[in-house]
Design a protein around this motif. Structure first.
Motif, PDB file in Angstrom:
ATOM      1  N   ARG A 141      -0.615   0.533   3.421  1.00 22.33           N
ATOM      2  CA  ARG A 141      -0.353  -0.355   2.300  1.00 22.33           C
ATOM      3  C   ARG A 141       0.992  -1.080   2.456  1.00 22.33           C
ATOM      4  NH1 ARG A 141      -4.190  -1.591   0.770  1.00 22.33           N
ATOM      5  NH2 ARG A 141      -5.061   0.060  -0.507  1.00 22.33           N
ATOM      6  N   GLU A 142       1.928  -0.468   3.171  1.00 21.17           N
ATOM      7  CA  GLU A 142       3.281  -1.025   3.284  1.00 21.17           C
ATOM      8  C   GLU A 142       3.335  -2.371   4.004  1.00 21.17           C
ATOM      9  OE1 GLU A 142       3.427   3.393   3.022  1.00 21.17           O
ATOM     10  OE2 GLU A 142       2.374   1.987   4.348  1.00 21.17           O
ATOM     11  N   ILE A 143       2.310  -2.668   4.836  1.00 19.20           N
ATOM     12  CA  ILE A 143       2.429  -3.863   5.686  1.00 19.20           C
ATOM     13  C   ILE A 143       1.508  -5.001   5.253  1.00 19.20           C
ATOM     14  CG2 ILE A 143       3.381  -2.699   7.695  1.00 19.20           C
ATOM     15  CD1 ILE A 143      -0.278  -3.566   7.624  1.00 19.20           C
ATOM     16  N   GLY A 144       0.730  -4.818   4.192  1.00 19.86           N
ATOM     17  CA  GLY A 144      -0.111  -5.916   3.722  1.00 19.86           C
ATOM     18  C   GLY A 144      -1.168  -6.295   4.735  1.00 19.86           C
ATOM     19  N   GLN A 145      -1.161  -7.549   5.169  1.00 23.87           N
ATOM     20  CA  GLN A 145      -2.132  -8.038   6.148  1.00 23.87           C
ATOM     21  C   GLN A 145      -1.582  -7.808   7.551  1.00 23.87           C
ATOM     22  OE1 GLN A 145      -4.993  -9.149   4.985  1.00 23.87           O
ATOM     23  NE2 GLN A 145      -5.972  -9.694   6.918  1.00 23.87           N
ATOM     24  N   PRO A 146      -2.224  -6.989   8.390  1.00 23.10           N
ATOM     25  CA  PRO A 146      -1.696  -6.714   9.725  1.00 23.10           C
ATOM     26  C   PRO A 146      -1.650  -7.971  10.590  1.00 23.10           C
ATOM     27  CG  PRO A 146      -3.393  -5.120   9.101  1.00 23.10           C
ATOM     28  CD  PRO A 146      -3.450  -6.221   8.099  1.00 23.10           C
ATOM     29  N   ARG A 147      -0.595  -8.058  11.425  1.00 26.13           N
ATOM     30  CA  ARG A 147      -0.445  -9.185  12.350  1.00 26.13           C
ATOM     31  C   ARG A 147      -0.283  -8.740  13.802  1.00 26.13           C
ATOM     32  NH1 ARG A 147       0.637 -14.207  10.929  1.00 26.13           N
ATOM     33  NH2 ARG A 147       1.933 -14.459  12.805  1.00 26.13           N
ATOM     34  N   ALA A 148       0.339  -7.588  14.025  1.00 26.35           N
ATOM     35  CA  ALA A 148       0.558  -7.100  15.391  1.00 26.35           C
ATOM     36  C   ALA A 148       0.668  -5.584  15.356  1.00 26.35           C
ATOM     37  CB  ALA A 148       1.820  -7.713  15.986  1.00 26.35           C
ATOM     38  N   VAL A 149       0.130  -4.925  16.401  1.00 28.40           N
ATOM     39  CA  VAL A 149       0.146  -3.467  16.476  1.00 28.40           C
ATOM     40  C   VAL A 149       0.523  -3.063  17.897  1.00 28.40           C
ATOM     41  CG1 VAL A 149      -1.177  -1.337  16.194  1.00 28.40           C
ATOM     42  CG2 VAL A 149      -1.677  -3.297  14.733  1.00 28.40           C
ATOM     43  N   ALA A 150       1.344  -2.022  18.018  1.00 23.14           N
ATOM     44  CA  ALA A 150       1.665  -1.450  19.322  1.00 23.14           C
ATOM     45  C   ALA A 150       1.693   0.064  19.199  1.00 23.14           C
ATOM     46  CB  ALA A 150       3.000  -1.969  19.839  1.00 23.14           C
ATOM     47  N   THR A 151       1.409   0.733  20.312  1.00 23.54           N
ATOM     48  CA  THR A 151       1.365   2.196  20.346  1.00 23.54           C
ATOM     49  C   THR A 151       2.377   2.711  21.358  1.00 23.54           C
ATOM     50  OG1 THR A 151      -1.022   2.037  19.934  1.00 23.54           O
ATOM     51  CG2 THR A 151      -0.161   4.185  20.587  1.00 23.54           C
ATOM     52  N   THR A 152       3.062   3.793  21.033  1.00 27.52           N
ATOM     53  CA  THR A 152       3.974   4.392  22.001  1.00 27.52           C
ATOM     54  C   THR A 152       3.188   4.958  23.179  1.00 27.52           C
ATOM     55  OG1 THR A 152       3.922   6.466  20.751  1.00 27.52           O
ATOM     56  CG2 THR A 152       5.718   4.929  20.274  1.00 27.52           C
ATOM     57  N   SER A 153       3.884   5.153  24.298  1.00 27.68           N
ATOM     58  CA  SER A 153       3.194   5.571  25.525  1.00 27.68           C
ATOM     59  C   SER A 153       2.508   6.920  25.382  1.00 27.68           C
ATOM     60  CB  SER A 153       4.196   5.613  26.685  1.00 27.68           C
ATOM     61  OG  SER A 153       5.274   6.501  26.387  1.00 27.68           O
ATOM     62  N   ASP A 154       3.045   7.796  24.509  1.00 24.13           N
ATOM     63  CA  ASP A 154       2.406   9.103  24.308  1.00 24.13           C
ATOM     64  C   ASP A 154       1.366   9.094  23.199  1.00 24.13           C
ATOM     65  OD1 ASP A 154       3.981   8.861  22.084  1.00 24.13           O
ATOM     66  OD2 ASP A 154       5.192  10.658  22.458  1.00 24.13           O
ATOM     67  N   GLY A 155       1.169   7.927  22.569  1.00 30.10           N
ATOM     68  CA  GLY A 155       0.174   7.804  21.510  1.00 30.10           C
ATOM     69  C   GLY A 155       0.543   8.462  20.205  1.00 30.10           C
ATOM     70  N   ALA A 156       1.782   8.925  20.070  1.00 29.12           N
ATOM     71  CA  ALA A 156       2.174   9.657  18.868  1.00 29.12           C
ATOM     72  C   ALA A 156       2.482   8.746  17.686  1.00 29.12           C
ATOM     73  CB  ALA A 156       3.388  10.539  19.162  1.00 29.12           C
ATOM     74  N   LEU A 157       2.881   7.491  17.966  1.00 28.59           N
ATOM     75  CA  LEU A 157       3.307   6.582  16.898  1.00 28.59           C
ATOM     76  C   LEU A 157       2.624   5.229  17.055  1.00 28.59           C
ATOM     77  CD1 LEU A 157       7.175   7.233  16.930  1.00 28.59           C
ATOM     78  CD2 LEU A 157       5.481   8.288  15.419  1.00 28.59           C
ATOM     79  N   PHE A 158       2.409   4.577  15.919  1.00 26.67           N
ATOM     80  CA  PHE A 158       1.964   3.197  15.869  1.00 26.67           C
ATOM     81  C   PHE A 158       3.046   2.371  15.178  1.00 26.67           C
ATOM     82  CE2 PHE A 158      -2.030   5.606  15.837  1.00 26.67           C
ATOM     83  CZ  PHE A 158      -2.717   5.000  16.872  1.00 26.67           C
ATOM     84  N   VAL A 159       3.293   1.190  15.692  1.00 23.68           N
ATOM     85  CA  VAL A 159       4.201   0.244  15.052  1.00 23.68           C
ATOM     86  C   VAL A 159       3.363  -0.958  14.625  1.00 23.68           C
ATOM     87  CG1 VAL A 159       6.327  -1.087  15.237  1.00 23.68           C
ATOM     88  CG2 VAL A 159       6.041   1.012  16.584  1.00 23.68           C
ATOM     89  N   VAL A 160       3.418  -1.297  13.346  1.00 21.12           N
ATOM     90  CA  VAL A 160       2.568  -2.353  12.802  1.00 21.12           C
ATOM     91  C   VAL A 160       3.438  -3.387  12.086  1.00 21.12           C
ATOM     92  CG1 VAL A 160       0.555  -2.891  11.385  1.00 21.12           C
ATOM     93  CG2 VAL A 160       0.774  -0.621  12.412  1.00 21.12           C
TER      94      VAL A 160
END
Length: 552
Positions: A18-37
């Motif tokens: 809910r914090e980011i509204g309409q998603p525009r870009a997503v990336a994942t850390t190399s270990d898959g532990a985190l998503f940045v949106v």
């Protein structure tokens, strides 16, 4: 010092991401532990009102959040000045590079290259000069490949493109400092590539939720909320003409989708009907922007059935008074159009009356007063409609206008004031208006130039002023207190009698700040607050413990 604690009891409209509204870009850390949106909550403005001004303009409106992949918990939340175009997580360090920016519409391609620390949530802006960042890739732990936009329009002829590629190699990404990347960057022209499609980010977010048995649905911009007598709350927001919630169970009872944005909401005095004003997005045709007329729906509050639709001649704002009379004020600002009309509508649904008032613009003339005994508007000067504004009353049924008092309460200063929201009070100090606004300055909103003011009604004499650094977004009042939200994320409770601070608190959900857009009193000790990210916060006001008594 606050005498009340503001507690968050319930969140309506909650959900994943809910914090980011309409998603525009997503990336994942190399270990898959985190998503940045990176996302988009929408600009805090609609055709009749703008609440985007802050005294610290570097505070952004565009969200980026870091989520834990196992349960999608939001760990960090920041706001950027420009929309996110691309995100790339560092291959070995807990860092994410974020490219933001856009064309300013007339000359420059502005933006930032941000480095986000995934452990602390802190950010550093790396470029010494503002540039739109369009693409970025970590080639290896030391090397970042970038595509930047040209600095400004005149560079397109020189480079033959608006996109310039460069490569930056450093050994100190984990010790980054603000502005450490300085020109020249060794840029070479490259063809303009297609922009990243936000639909890709939407698909990733939907998939992340689906894998965890959750459903994602976008929600943004709760522009108005109101309370019903039976512990229900109604609201309008982007994509929703009107929705109804049970506060006690956090259940949505019904919802009316719409192609556009719900901007205003008025519950009629009989309590069974609501008026909801919606607006579809503007479109660009023939070198100019055009907009459809605003629509007001009469909605049965028992079951959410639309009884009638009223289409205005153009875009409009909705104004009402306590006995159920309501009006649509034309907000057309095109000098070529016949602008400035008001359509008066009786509560019984009979024929309306059209009167003229003068041109409107969303920065100057918004004036929405709860519980008003009259239909109140702001009228500007005949030659310069944005100057010398007066509070005026338009009488019904025939529409004669009465000038009540100047918006500026100190004529010796002659300041250019903007309108805002407010409420009518009739307490021990007598009838009055408490309203918000701001002082125009060429440098933008300066600290202390926003305000909440109480004035005698209908004469306009000053009773008190509360200065603020940021624009007020919503206001409600009772005989004891005035409740005001600001676009800084703060809720302030003032004593109605003298304007002194009774309580103030930054609004947060799960530890992360939110921006309030709307507010209503549910009862003397409860509020509902609509937010930019599409949630409705149900808050209670509790007395703080008497520390002196506790120490005895």
């Amino acid at each position: 010092m606050s005498a009340r604690e503001i507690r968050l009891d319930r969140v309506l409209g909650a959900g994943p991401f809910r914090e980011i509204g309409q998603p525009r870009a997503v990336a994942t850390t190399s270990d898959g532990a985190l998503f940045v949106v990176g996302g988009d909550l929408g600009w805090p403005q609609w055709h009749g009102r703008d609440v985007s001004a802050r005294s610290r303009p570097r505070q952004g409106w565009y969200p980026v959040a870091v989520y834990r992949s196992d349960d999608l918990t939001c760990l960090h939340h920041i706001a950027t000045r420009w929309r996110t175009n691309v995100i790339a997580c560092h291959p070995t360090l807990p860092l994410a590079a974020i490219g933001t920016g856009a064309y300013d519409g007339g000359w420059a391609y502005e933006g930032e290259l941000l480095l986000l620390d995934l452990t602390t949530g802190g950010t550093v802006s790396l470029l010494a000069h503002s540039r739109e960042v369009r693409q970025l890739t970590w080639r290896d732990p030391h090397t970042l490949d970038l595509v930047l936009a040209i600095p400004c329009d005149e560079d397109e002829a020189r480079f033959g493109s608006t996109s310039l590629a460069c490569t930056i190699r450093r050994d100190d990404w984990d010790r980054a400092t603000s502005g450490m990347l300085r020109m020249p960057y060794g840029e070479v022209p490259v063809p303009d590539a297609p922009r990243t499609d936000p639909a890709v980010a939407v698909g990733i977010v939907e998939g992340l939720c689906r894998e965890r048995g959750l459903r994602w649905a976008p929600r943004r911009e709760v522009w108005a909320v109101d309370a019903l007598s039976d512990d229900r709350v109604v609201a309008v927001l982007e994509g929703v003409r009107l929705e109804c919630w049970s506060v006690s169970s956090a259940e949505t009872l019904w919802r009316i989708p719409v192609d556009g944005t719900g901007c205003q909401l008025k519950v009629l005095p009989e309590g069974r009907t609501a008026l909801a004003l919606t607006q579809t997005p503007s479109t660009f045709h023939g070198g100019r922007w055009t907009a459809d007329p605003s629509v007001v729906a009469e909605v049965d509050l028992a079951d959410g059935v639309v009884r009638a639709l009223h289409e205005s001649a153009r875009c409009a704002v909705l104004v009402s008074r306590a006995d159920g009379w309501w009006a649509l004020r034309d907000t057309e600002h095109d000098r070529r159009a016949a602008a400035g009309q008001i359509l008066l509508n009786p509560p019984d649904g009979g024929p309306g009356t059209t009167v003229g008032l003068g041109r409107y613009d969303l920065f100057n003339h918004f004036f929405d007063i709860r519980y008003a005994p009259d239909l109140l508007f702001l009228e500007g000067g005949a030659a310069e409609h944005w100057q010398d504004k007066w509070v005026v009353s338009v009488d019904v049924p025939d529409g004669p206008m009465r000038r009540l008092f100047p918006l500026e309460w100190d004529a010796s200063r002659g300041r250019h004031l903007f309108g805002g929201c407010g409420a009518y009070l009739d307490d021990r100090a007598g009838p009055s208006l408490v309203h918000t606004g701001a002082v125009h300055d060429g440098a933008g909103l300066l600290p202390g130039n926003a305000f909440v003011v109480r004035r005698a009604y209908p004469t306009g004499e000053l009773q008190w002023v509360f200065p603020a650094d940021h624009q007020a977004t919503a206001l409600d009042a009772d005989g004891d207190f005035v409740y005001v939200t600001f676009n800084s994320g703060e809720l302030v409770i003032l004593r109605a009698a003298d304007g002194t601070v009774h309580a103030r608190q930054e609004l947060r959900v799960d530890g992360h700040p939110v921006v309030p857009l709307s507010l209503v009193r549910l009862s003397p000790d409860r509020l509902a607050i609509g937010t930019l990210d599409g949630r409705i916060l149900v808050c209670s006001l509790a007395a703080l413990p008497d520390l002196a008594s506790d120490q005895e």
